[in-house]
Write an enzyme that holds these catalytic residues in place. Structure first.
Site, PDB file in Angstrom:
ATOM      1  N   GLU A   1     118.137 145.072  47.622  1.00  0.00           N
ATOM      2  CA  GLU A   1     117.671 146.162  48.485  1.00  0.00           C
ATOM      3  C   GLU A   1     116.154 146.308  48.446  1.00  0.00           C
ATOM      4  O   GLU A   1     115.523 146.122  47.418  1.00  0.00           O
ATOM      5  CB  GLU A   1     118.306 147.485  48.027  1.00  0.00           C
ATOM      6  CG  GLU A   1     119.820 147.410  48.030  1.00  0.00           C
ATOM      7  CD  GLU A   1     120.495 148.768  48.033  1.00  0.00           C
ATOM      8  OE1 GLU A   1     121.720 148.791  48.094  1.00  0.00           O
ATOM      9  OE2 GLU A   1     119.802 149.805  47.994  1.00  0.00           O
TER      10      GLU A   1
ATOM     11  N   CYS B   1     120.483 144.391  36.878  1.00  0.00           N
ATOM     12  CA  CYS B   1     119.486 144.551  35.808  1.00  0.00           C
ATOM     13  C   CYS B   1     120.212 144.506  34.474  1.00  0.00           C
ATOM     14  O   CYS B   1     121.338 144.976  34.354  1.00  0.00           O
ATOM     15  CB  CYS B   1     118.764 145.887  35.967  1.00  0.00           C
ATOM     16  SG  CYS B   1     117.413 146.107  34.776  1.00  0.00           S
TER      17      CYS B   1
ATOM     18  N   CYS C   1     119.767 151.068  31.309  1.00  0.00           N
ATOM     19  CA  CYS C   1     119.300 152.458  31.238  1.00  0.00           C
ATOM     20  C   CYS C   1     120.398 153.332  31.875  1.00  0.00           C
ATOM     21  O   CYS C   1     120.744 153.124  33.045  1.00  0.00           O
ATOM     22  CB  CYS C   1     117.982 152.647  31.987  1.00  0.00           C
ATOM     23  SG  CYS C   1     116.685 151.523  31.395  1.00  0.00           S
TER      24      CYS C   1
ATOM     25  N   CYS D   1     120.250 154.984  35.540  1.00  0.00           N
ATOM     26  CA  CYS D   1     119.873 154.176  36.700  1.00  0.00           C
ATOM     27  C   CYS D   1     121.099 153.466  37.257  1.00  0.00           C
ATOM     28  O   CYS D   1     121.828 152.806  36.517  1.00  0.00           O
ATOM     29  CB  CYS D   1     118.820 153.148  36.286  1.00  0.00           C
ATOM     30  SG  CYS D   1     118.382 152.028  37.616  1.00  0.00           S
TER      31      CYS D   1
ATOM     32  N   CYS E   1     114.815 156.325  44.335  1.00  0.00           N
ATOM     33  CA  CYS E   1     114.715 155.630  43.045  1.00  0.00           C
ATOM     34  C   CYS E   1     116.033 155.708  42.302  1.00  0.00           C
ATOM     35  O   CYS E   1     116.608 156.772  42.186  1.00  0.00           O
ATOM     36  CB  CYS E   1     113.708 156.309  42.117  1.00  0.00           C
ATOM     37  SG  CYS E   1     112.080 156.357  42.720  1.00  0.00           S
TER      38      CYS E   1
HETATM   39  N1  SAH Z   1     112.861 148.111  35.675  1.00  0.00           N
HETATM   40  C1  SAH Z   1     111.646 148.681  36.160  1.00  0.00           C
HETATM   41  C2  SAH Z   1     111.602 148.894  37.672  1.00  0.00           C
HETATM   42  C3  SAH Z   1     112.828 149.477  38.341  1.00  0.00           C
HETATM   43  S1  SAH Z   1     113.137 151.185  38.239  1.00  0.00           S
HETATM   44  C4  SAH Z   1     111.352 149.956  35.433  1.00  0.00           C
HETATM   45  O1  SAH Z   1     112.168 150.382  34.628  1.00  0.00           O
HETATM   46  O2  SAH Z   1     110.275 150.502  35.604  1.00  0.00           O
HETATM   47  C5  SAH Z   1     111.929 152.030  39.146  1.00  0.00           C
HETATM   48  C6  SAH Z   1     111.775 153.492  38.692  1.00  0.00           C
HETATM   49  O3  SAH Z   1     112.881 154.316  39.097  1.00  0.00           O
HETATM   50  C7  SAH Z   1     111.727 153.571  37.182  1.00  0.00           C
HETATM   51  O4  SAH Z   1     110.759 154.454  36.714  1.00  0.00           O
HETATM   52  C8  SAH Z   1     113.122 154.065  36.885  1.00  0.00           C
HETATM   53  O5  SAH Z   1     113.205 154.566  35.621  1.00  0.00           O
HETATM   54  C9  SAH Z   1     113.353 155.069  37.994  1.00  0.00           C
HETATM   55  N2  SAH Z   1     114.760 155.437  38.136  1.00  0.00           N
HETATM   56  C10 SAH Z   1     115.836 154.703  37.850  1.00  0.00           C
HETATM   57  N3  SAH Z   1     116.974 155.391  38.091  1.00  0.00           N
HETATM   58  C11 SAH Z   1     116.604 156.601  38.540  1.00  0.00           C
HETATM   59  C12 SAH Z   1     117.325 157.757  38.993  1.00  0.00           C
HETATM   60  N4  SAH Z   1     118.652 157.777  39.016  1.00  0.00           N
HETATM   61  N5  SAH Z   1     116.610 158.803  39.407  1.00  0.00           N
HETATM   62  C13 SAH Z   1     115.259 158.781  39.423  1.00  0.00           C
HETATM   63  N6  SAH Z   1     114.533 157.717  39.018  1.00  0.00           N
HETATM   64  C14 SAH Z   1     115.193 156.644  38.583  1.00  0.00           C
END
Ligand code: SAH
Length: 360
Positions: free
Chosen positions: A93, A113, A117, A120, A336
């Site tokens: 995406e 990924c 986390c 996410c 995000c």
């Molecule tokens: N792996 C990288 C890039 C992808 S995530 C990283 O961790 O930075 C991009 C951003 O979106 C990151 O800051 C991540 O923590 C945030 N993110 C992931 N899931 C989210 C959610 N459910 N709500 C808000 N932000 C989120």
């Protein structure tokens, strides 16, 4: 016939080497890169400053193949999302966020990924594979081609995946973003977001100086171990040291963006804000709060408005620049952490894995 080489998998340097390896002059790389990224031409026969013989030769052995959008959604707020099909049922995406003075493209670096986390949604599907350079830079190509040339002024590697775990392909794609003959973006308009792969941050400094964002999300190791499990391997102190080192190149004004997802009662209290202020004291950072975006199956909740305000106030009183990311495109699941791309069928991954086993 052997598989065609996708010329989008090369940056200028590696494309020059490729041309030399097939007995051609290295300056052909610049010409071809201009055709692909500035003229959006993918058919060698239309690359009219190449000789007919070279055009025919390239048509036999190579191709220019950007990802093909399978779905394209436009949100009420103007945000656009593409889901590109990458074969073997892998999808990725890409999100475009238009603003008054810029157009930011959020691109993916991996299918799924590996970092798990828990807040996410990309993590919930697991890891399937790295994107190729062509699939990464191809997202910029695809968006510009779809919206209109030069719509993309900024690129953030904040889509699916951990960019620093797909290092070589990500760096080549970044080189093309910065390359004058391709997109010519300034290094300040390209941002790599990482969950904190410490050795890769040091490596990145050796090869580029684009902007860096760190997904911190917690002000202490105990909580970060839970929210960003890679913290167990690369804890906060060496991580912040790596980030400081990344921007330490004599340009005193550079800052790391600290991303901090705001999850109700988990990491968003006044105590967390004070801990964060202490942790980041004297560091060259700006803080970007991201209200948690829910996805199906999650128990986490977005922080309440007053909690975000209080958190912001505490940090600002300590002298930090704090912004809160406005949620965009949530009607099309483009916010995000909502990018899933779907890994419906992992059979191709198993096939590849089997091949490796048989060979070894
Ligand atoms: N792996 C990288 C890039 C992808 S995530 C990283 O961790 O930075 C991009 C951003 O979106 C990151 O800051 C991540 O923590 C945030 N993110 C992931 N899931 C989210 C959610 N459910 N709500 C808000 N932000 C989120």
């Amino acid at each position: 016939m052997s598989e065609l080489i996708n010329l989008m998998d090369f940056d200028r340097l590696s494309l020059s080497e490729y041309f030399e390896s097939i007995g051609e002059k290295s300056f052909r790389a610049t010409q071809v890169i201009k055709w692909i990224y500035q003229e959006e031409v993918t058919d060698f026969q239309l690359m009219t400053n190449l000789s007919k013989a070279l055009r025919d030769k390239l048509s036999q052995i190579a191709c220019v193949k950007p990802p093909e959008p399978e779905l394209h959604h436009v949100s009420n707020d103007g945000t656009q999302k593409w889901v590109a099909s990458l074969g073997c049922n892998n999808r990725v995406e890409t999100v475009f966020i238009p603003e008054k003075t810029r157009g930011t493209l959020c691109i993916s670096s991996q299918v799924g990924c590996a970092l798990a986390c828990p807040f996410c949604s990309t993590a919930q599907q697991g890891f399937n594979r790295n994107l190729t350079t062509g699939e990464i830079i191809g997202q910029v190509w695809m968006a510009n081609h779809s919206i209109g040339h030069k719509a993309v002024t900024n690129v953030v590697l904040m889509g699916m995946g951990e960019p620093l775990l797909n290092f070589d392909n990500v760096v080549k794609a970044i080189n093309l973003m910065l390359e004058d003959n391709a997109y010519g973006l300034s290094k300040r308009r390209v941002t790599v977001s990482t969950s904190g792969i410490v050795p890769a941050i040091y490596r990145l400094k050796e090869v580029t100086d684009v902007s860096l964002a760190l997904s911190l999300h917690a002000p202490n190791d105990a909580l970060r171990d839970e929210l960003v499990p890679i913290n167990q391997k690369y804890p906060i102190e060496p991580l912040l040291e790596a980030c400081e080192s990344y921007i330490d190149n004599g340009e005193g004004r550079r800052r790391i963006t600290i991303e901090y997802v705001m999850i109700d009662e988990l990491n968003d209290t006044a105590m967390h804000a004070r801990q964060l202020a202490k942790l980041l004291k004297n560091k060259h950072v700006k803080i970007n709060l991201i209200p948690f975006n829910p996805f199906p199956g999650t128990d986490y909740k977005r922080s309440k408005e007053f909690a975000i305000q209080k958190f912001t106030d505490i940090l600002m009183q300590s002298g930090f620049t704090v912004t809160t990311r406005r949620t965009r495109g949530d009607d099309i699941d483009a916010a995000c952490g909502q990018l899933v791309g779907q890994v419906k069928d992992k059979s191709c991954r198993h096939l590849k894995f089997k091949k490796v086993v048989i060979k070894s």
